[in-house]
Structures are given as C-alpha cells and as structure tokens.
Design a protein around this motif. Structure first.
Motif, PDB file in Angstrom:
ATOM      1  N   ARG A  99      -0.165  -0.031   6.886  1.00 43.52           N
ATOM      2  CA  ARG A  99      -0.324   0.456   5.514  1.00 43.52           C
ATOM      3  C   ARG A  99       0.791   0.034   4.583  1.00 43.52           C
ATOM      4  O   ARG A  99       0.581  -0.207   3.409  1.00 43.52           O
ATOM      5  CB  ARG A  99      -0.420   1.995   5.494  1.00 43.52           C
ATOM      6  N   ARG A 100       2.032  -0.018   5.114  1.00 41.08           N
ATOM      7  CA  ARG A 100       3.165  -0.255   4.211  1.00 41.08           C
ATOM      8  C   ARG A 100       3.776  -1.640   4.325  1.00 41.08           C
ATOM      9  O   ARG A 100       4.310  -2.162   3.353  1.00 41.08           O
ATOM     10  CB  ARG A 100       4.271   0.777   4.489  1.00 41.08           C
ATOM     11  N   ARG A 104       2.197  -6.239   2.216  1.00 36.62           N
ATOM     12  CA  ARG A 104       2.828  -5.642   1.037  1.00 36.62           C
ATOM     13  C   ARG A 104       4.314  -5.921   1.003  1.00 36.62           C
ATOM     14  O   ARG A 104       4.847  -6.403   0.008  1.00 36.62           O
ATOM     15  CB  ARG A 104       2.635  -4.127   1.029  1.00 36.62           C
ATOM     16  N   GLU A 129     -11.169  -9.636  -1.557  1.00 37.78           N
ATOM     17  CA  GLU A 129     -11.088  -8.429  -0.733  1.00 37.78           C
ATOM     18  C   GLU A 129      -9.635  -8.095  -0.404  1.00 37.78           C
ATOM     19  O   GLU A 129      -9.216  -6.935  -0.463  1.00 37.78           O
ATOM     20  CB  GLU A 129     -11.888  -8.616   0.563  1.00 37.78           C
ATOM     21  N   THR A 130      -8.864  -9.119  -0.061  1.00 42.08           N
ATOM     22  CA  THR A 130      -7.458  -8.873   0.276  1.00 42.08           C
ATOM     23  C   THR A 130      -6.702  -8.355  -0.940  1.00 42.08           C
ATOM     24  O   THR A 130      -5.922  -7.406  -0.838  1.00 42.08           O
ATOM     25  CB  THR A 130      -6.820 -10.154   0.833  1.00 42.08           C
ATOM     26  N   ARG A 132      -7.910  -6.634  -3.333  1.00 44.82           N
ATOM     27  CA  ARG A 132      -8.360  -5.255  -3.535  1.00 44.82           C
ATOM     28  C   ARG A 132      -7.695  -4.316  -2.530  1.00 44.82           C
ATOM     29  O   ARG A 132      -7.135  -3.294  -2.897  1.00 44.82           O
ATOM     30  CB  ARG A 132      -9.884  -5.206  -3.365  1.00 44.82           C
ATOM     31  N   GLU A 133      -7.727  -4.721  -1.254  1.00 45.72           N
ATOM     32  CA  GLU A 133      -7.137  -3.880  -0.207  1.00 45.72           C
ATOM     33  C   GLU A 133      -5.662  -3.617  -0.451  1.00 45.72           C
ATOM     34  O   GLU A 133      -5.145  -2.565  -0.112  1.00 45.72           O
ATOM     35  CB  GLU A 133      -7.229  -4.597   1.146  1.00 45.72           C
ATOM     36  N   LEU A 134      -4.986  -4.613  -1.017  1.00 48.39           N
ATOM     37  CA  LEU A 134      -3.549  -4.467  -1.215  1.00 48.39           C
ATOM     38  C   LEU A 134      -3.244  -3.798  -2.555  1.00 48.39           C
ATOM     39  O   LEU A 134      -2.120  -3.802  -3.024  1.00 48.39           O
ATOM     40  CB  LEU A 134      -2.861  -5.825  -1.112  1.00 48.39           C
ATOM     41  N   GLY A 135      -4.279  -3.233  -3.155  1.00 51.25           N
ATOM     42  CA  GLY A 135      -4.056  -2.414  -4.332  1.00 51.25           C
ATOM     43  C   GLY A 135      -3.916  -3.209  -5.611  1.00 51.25           C
ATOM     44  O   GLY A 135      -3.507  -2.695  -6.631  1.00 51.25           O
ATOM     45  N   ASN A 136      -4.269  -4.492  -5.544  1.00 43.45           N
ATOM     46  CA  ASN A 136      -4.234  -5.299  -6.750  1.00 43.45           C
ATOM     47  C   ASN A 136      -5.644  -5.250  -7.338  1.00 43.45           C
ATOM     48  O   ASN A 136      -6.607  -5.491  -6.633  1.00 43.45           O
ATOM     49  CB  ASN A 136      -3.861  -6.727  -6.338  1.00 43.45           C
ATOM     50  N   PRO A 137      -5.796  -4.936  -8.615  1.00 44.42           N
ATOM     51  CA  PRO A 137      -7.137  -4.808  -9.175  1.00 44.42           C
ATOM     52  C   PRO A 137      -7.975  -6.081  -9.075  1.00 44.42           C
ATOM     53  O   PRO A 137      -9.175  -6.051  -9.321  1.00 44.42           O
ATOM     54  CB  PRO A 137      -6.900  -4.438 -10.641  1.00 44.42           C
ATOM     55  N   GLY A 180      -0.560  -9.791  -1.774  1.00 45.03           N
ATOM     56  CA  GLY A 180       0.032  -8.465  -1.993  1.00 45.03           C
ATOM     57  C   GLY A 180       1.415  -8.526  -2.618  1.00 45.03           C
ATOM     58  O   GLY A 180       2.131  -7.529  -2.635  1.00 45.03           O
TER      59      GLY A 180
END
Ligand SMILES: Nc1ncnc2c1ncn2[C@@H]1O[C@H](COP(=O)(O)OP(=O)(O)OP(=O)(O)O)[C@@H](O)[C@H]1O
Ligand code: NI
Length: 322
Positions: A99-100, A104, A129-130, A132-137, A180
């Motif tokens: 997760r961290r 990232r 997808e990557t 998005r998963e890494l919190g990038n819009p 990320g």
C-alpha cells in the motif's frame, strides 16, 4: 551534481546496512547477496554494475520485499523520506509494502518487463489502471505525458503486449514504474532492447528525475549509459559490493582490479575480457572471491577485504585508462 535545496535533516535517502540474501535450494545454499552497505540519497543516481548472476536483481527485489519464499533476508534497509518516520523495508508487513512502498515510494522497473504485462489489456489500459490505483486521477494528459517521457508514441499505447516489440514493452514498464511519482526509482536494465537514441531518452529522463530531487538506483550492463547519468558506481562481484566510488573515479581511476577489468573489456577501451568466470554462489571461496581471476592476488586475499570505497588488499594506484 547533487541536489541540495533541503536542509540536511530532511534529506531523503535509502540506507542499506548489512543486507544479505540466501536462497535454500536442494542440497545447497545460494549466497546471492552478502553484506551490502550503501545509501542512495536524494538528487543522486547510483549505478549498480557487475557480471551476469552477481546478485543485482536479487538486491533490487530484496529492497521491495519481492523475493520468493525460499529467500532468507537479513540486515536492514531503511527508507527515510523528507523527515517522515523511516520505513524499515526488511520485515515490513506485506500490506505496508503493497500500500505504501511499491509504486509510491519506490518504483521498480523490472528486468524482462514483457513477462509482467497483462496479455489481454492494451498498454494504455494498463497505464491508466496503474495511475488510478496509485491515486493519480489519470487525466489523459498525465498518461500522454508519461508516454512521451519514456519515448512511447500515442499509437503504441493502443497495442496489446504481444504486439509490442521488446523495446516497446521496456518503455511501457518504465512508464508503469514512474506512474506513482515514486521518490526512488529502482531501474533494473531499463534500456534492454532500446536503440541508442531511446537509451539517451531514457537516461535523460532518469537524470531529470534525479535532478528534481528524486533518487535512482540504476542496474545495468551498459557502462556507456552509466557514464552518462551516474553520480556514483557500485560494482558487485559474486554477491558483494567490491567498489563504491564516484562515477568519475570509477571511469577514470578504477582502483579495484575487477572494476578496472570491467572497463578494460569495453570495445572503446582495451576490448580485453577478464579471464575466467565468477564463482558459483553455492561454492564461494573464503576470502576475496575475485582472487582466482586476479593477477595481483597474494596470500592476503585469503581474508575478506574491508570495503573502504574499494574492497581489495592491493588496489591499483594509477590504472592507465583511456
Ligand atoms: N529464487 C531463487 N532461488 C535460487 N537461486 C536464485 C533465485 N533467484 C535468483 N537466484 C540466484 O541468485 C543469483 C543472482 O541472480 P541475479 O538475478 O540477482 O543476478 P543479476 O546480477 O541480476 O544478473 P543479470 O545481470 O544476468 O540480470 C544467481 O545465481 C541466481 O541463479
Ligand atoms: Ni538481473
């Protein structure tokens, strides 16, 4: 060439201290990495070089907790970023790494990237997808920017993995590792299959990221690319770092006989290979593992030399190169 806009306490770095990796295999133990000690600081590109099988990829995987179950990892790897609580990577729970850390804090460009791509999805879908998963819009601008930075053309993004050449798959993997915006990029042979102009593109991108205050651990066989981007060079032999110096010193005044041998093997230099082969990692000798191939070896080499920039009992003083 280091980047020092922040105060010393806040400097981010990866610290590797006494890292060893052993693999249990039937009837033997593979001593893949032994007692590695180094750091990679913010604003720095450290290259890790050495012959095939010396433990470079195993080291990279150990940093990210990606080794298989038969691996035994000892030592410490700490990630200190921007004064935040350091993360201890050896022994960190899998969910913390997943997760961290991975993608990232540390982005990994894996060796042989084609095998890591999902066969049924286009390069664009995997990148989106990557992101998005890494919190990038994942705005299409970000995706296009990422593609451009690694040298992918927009049309390449609509291809499926089986339609990608080795070099295109490599660029997709490079983009995935950067998605990320990680602080540290561990790039394991990021230029496989790329022609010279694309090697240049990739190296300039890694240098740019470094100069912006990130850090890069570059694993490569390409000493030309190394010379272009690395601030320091670590040379690995049979699982140990045997030389850790500035890139300038490595390229112009190598002191470890093995480092000098790697440079002498270059077509642009003497084009003379080091005689012999590295030892099996299941059968490492006591003392300096390079001893059987070293024309300077003496009885002193039966003991392991300390790594004091160079792990050698009789380093070269002035090795004539160029
Ligand atoms: N899961 C495993 N079990 C047993 N041995 C392994 C395992 N993974 C790697 N090794 C061994 O560890 C050693 C180091 O391998 P590694 O892939 O790190 O080499 P490398 O320096 O990256 O080489 P190359 O430049 O060819 O990529 C090799 O002898 C390899 O066979
Ligand atoms: Ni490797």
């Amino acid at each position: 060439m280091s980047h020092t806009s922040t105060s010393p306490e806040a400097v981010s770095r990866l610290r590797v201290d006494g890292l060893s990796v052993r693999f249990q295999i039937p009837g033997a133990v593979v001593r893949a990495v032994t007692d590695a000690r180094f750091e990679v600081r913010q604003g720095e590109c450290l290259a890790l070089v050495g012959e095939s099988g010396c433990g470079k990829s195993v080291m990279a995987h150990a940093l990210l907790g990606l080794l298989p179950a038969n691996a035994e990892v000892t030592g410490a790897v700490r990630l200190e970023t921007g004064g935040a609580e350091p993360v201890d990577l050896v022994g960190a729970p899998e969910d913390v790494l997943a997760r961290r850390v991975r993608g990232r804090m540390i982005g990994l460009v894996p060796q042989s990237p084609a095998t890591h791509l999902t066969p049924v999805r286009t390069a664009r879908a995997q990148l989106a997808e990557t992101l998005r998963e890494l919190g990038n819009p994942a705005g299409s601008d970000d995706l296009a920017d990422l593609a451009r930075r690694v040298g992918l053309r927009p049309a390449d993004l609509d291809l499926y993995p089986h339609q990608l050449s080795g070099g295109m798959a490599q660029r997709v993997a490079n983009a995935l590792a950067l998605a990320g915006d990680p602080w540290l990029i561990v790039a394991d042979e990021p230029t496989t299959g790329l022609d010279r102009p694309l090697v240049e593109t990739t190296m300039s991108e890694l240098r740019r990221l470094t100069d912006e205050g990130r850090a890069v651990l570059l694993i490569t066989h390409d000493l030309r690319a190394t010379e272009q981007v690395a601030d320091r060079v670590a040379v690995m032999y049979a699982g140990r770092i045997v030389s850790l110096t500035s890139a300038d010193e490595f390229f112009t005044r190598p002191r470890h006989p093995y480092a000098a041998g790697l440079l002498d093997a270059l077509p642009s230099r003497r084009f003379t290979a080091i005689p012999g082969h590295p030892p099996e990692l299941t059968l490492l000798p006591d003392g300096c593992a390079f001893r059987p191939r070293c024309d300077r070896a003496t009885a002193a080499c039966e003991r392991i030399p300390e790594l004091n920039e160079v792990a050698c009992h009789h380093p070269l003083e002035h090795h004539a190169v160029r």
